[in-house]
Design an enzyme around this catalytic site. Structure first.
Site, short mmCIF file in Angstrom:
data_model
loop_
_atom_site.label_atom_id
_atom_site.label_comp_id
_atom_site.label_asym_id
_atom_site.label_seq_id
_atom_site.Cartn_x
_atom_site.Cartn_y
_atom_site.Cartn_z
N HIS A 156 -7.29 -8.15 -0.40
CA HIS A 156 -8.30 -9.12 -0.02
C HIS A 156 -9.60 -8.48 0.45
O HIS A 156 -10.49 -9.17 0.95
CB HIS A 156 -7.77 -10.05 1.08
N ASN A 192 0.83 -1.20 0.00
CA ASN A 192 0.00 0.00 0.00
C ASN A 192 0.87 1.25 0.00
O ASN A 192 2.02 1.21 0.42
CB ASN A 192 -0.91 0.00 1.24
#
Length: 437
Positions: free
Chosen positions: A173, A150
């Protein structure tokens, strides 16, 4: 591709590496894979190698090849897949992302996607991504880069803009676990639901949620109406007002809009845990220490799959088994009412021909409006790095909804200067300028 070579960048994120390997070796066709581990921390790299060897033995992958590399290009050479789980600056940098903004009264919960935390996590990751892209172009030009690091959308946009790599997909996810949770909530087996989601990473939307042709949103509405505690969640509050359920947790979702974190009453009503990610950092560090000690003592480790997308993609690509996963890719007409150069999260078809994103069409306008703000901020951060333009860092912070709701513009610029100083040499040289207020 009988025995693919899979290179792990940032393999010292041992807990995540363990889960991915457990998933990979659960596929019989992948038990002979070459796993090449890379990390710049020798201790963590050694722990990752020991954990990988243990998991291979437990999963019946005796024919797997597991190698550890302090030098990145050696790990990448000839790779078919590259899994990126690098966290630049590790725990110290994450604490900086929370502690400096907190001195300005700026609240964050996770700080890894948008906001000041997301901006500077991206800016300290981009130099690594630039070098990774260069190395892959030279030593494994045909490899798929599967990115988990990220801020997902910013990183994938930067890779596309700055490295020339084209076989890149960002994996998260959040859609999968949101749908499992929703299915459980309405008491329908996950395997029996039909769903479709799209948007941007951590702010995608459940556009379709059905069971045998029956719309399950009506069942969800009944539950929400009857349960006050459900109504005390940010994502439920957003769903009630926007009409579509967001695909990320309330902690995440609160940071991407201006409505919640700036208001004490909303923080209390929606039970928002300020600084929650710092607790996760401590838990991850403790889990790493436990893993290292257990391996050293010859104790058993849990070997549990995580249902992550990367192992499924690798298996489908190697065997031709068709699957649908959710991926983060450049838009380029996939979602009509979002910018073409922005990175969107959409269903992707996977088989031995690779990863093929599917076209969604137009999002409902209220959803696209929020996503466009998200993508506008991302674009400014990427432009700051690509164009060596430090003013765009400040522009991105000004555009960010939660930051703009909390601080006047002069304080935003001062905060950016403080963050630039705090991260120092982690940033590319052209972005280290202090611009004042």
């Amino acid at each position: 591709m009988t025995h693919p070579k899979i290179a792990f960048m940032g393999a010292g994120s041992v807990v995540f590496t363990q889960g991915l390997l457990a998933d990979l070796f659960a596929f019989a066709e992948l038990t002979g894979a070459h796993i090449a581990l890379h990390d710049i921390d020798p201790e963590r790299l050694g722990t990752a190698q020991a954990a990988a060897t243990y998991i291979a033995q437990r999963r019946g992958a005796e024919h797997a090849t597991i190698t550890a590399h302090a030098e990145r290009r050696a790990a990448l050479a000839g790779a078919d897949f590259v899994i990126n789980i690098v966290q630049i600056g590790m725990d110290d940098a994450t604490r900086t992302d929370f502690e400096v903004p907190a001195r300005y009264g700026l609240r964050q919960t996770i700080g890894d996607t948008l906001g000041v935390g997301g901006i500077f996590r991206a800016l300290r990751t981009f130099p690594f991504l630039r070098d990774l892209g260069r190395d892959m172009s030279e030593v494994c030009p045909d490899a798929w880069l599967l990115n988990y690091t990220n801020p997902m959308a910013m990183n994938v946009q930067y890779l596309t803009a700055a490295t020339g790599l084209t076989k890149v997909v960002g994996l998260c996810h959040s859609v999968y676990w949101t749908m499992r949770d929703l299915a459980k909530l309405v008491n329908v087996p996950y395997e029996e639901i039909t769903y479709r989601a799209a948007g941007v990473n951590h702010q995608a939307w459940v556009l379709r949620f059905e069971h045998q042709g029956r719309d399950l949103y009506s069942a969800l509405d009944e539950l929400i109406a009857s349960d006050e505690q459900l109504r005390r969640r940010v994502r439920v509050d957003m769903y009630r007002r926007l009409g579509y359920y967001p695909t990320e947790t309330s902690e995440h979702s609160s940071e991407y809009v201006p409505w919640y974190l700036h208001h004490d009453s909303e923080v209390e009503r929606l039970r928002l845990p300020i600084g929650a990610y710092l607790g996760i950092v401590e838990e991850n560090a403790a889990e790493y220490r436990h893993t290292r000690q257990a391996l050293a003592a010859g104790e058993a480790l849990a070997v549990e799959g995580t249902m992550e997308y990367a192992p499924q993609i690798i298996h489908s690509t190697v065997t031709g088994t068709p699957r649908t996963v959710y991926g983060n890719v450049p838009n380029r007409g996939l979602i009509d009412n979002l910018p073409a150069h922005g990175v969107v999260e959409v269903p992707c078809l996977v088989d031995d021909s690779g990863i093929r994103p599917t076209r969604v069409g137009a999002l409902p306008p209220q959803l696209a409006a929020l996503n466009r703000t998200y993508l506008s901020m991302n674009d400014l951060v990427v432009r700051a790095a690509v164009e060596d333009a430090p003013r765009h860092i400040r522009h991105a912070a000004m555009i960010d909804p939660a930051t703009a709701a909390a601080l006047p513009v002069e304080r935003i610029w001062q905060l950016c200067d403080d963050m630039v100083q705090a991260h120092g040499e982690r940033l590319q040289p052209g972005l280290r300028a202090l611009l004042g207020s």
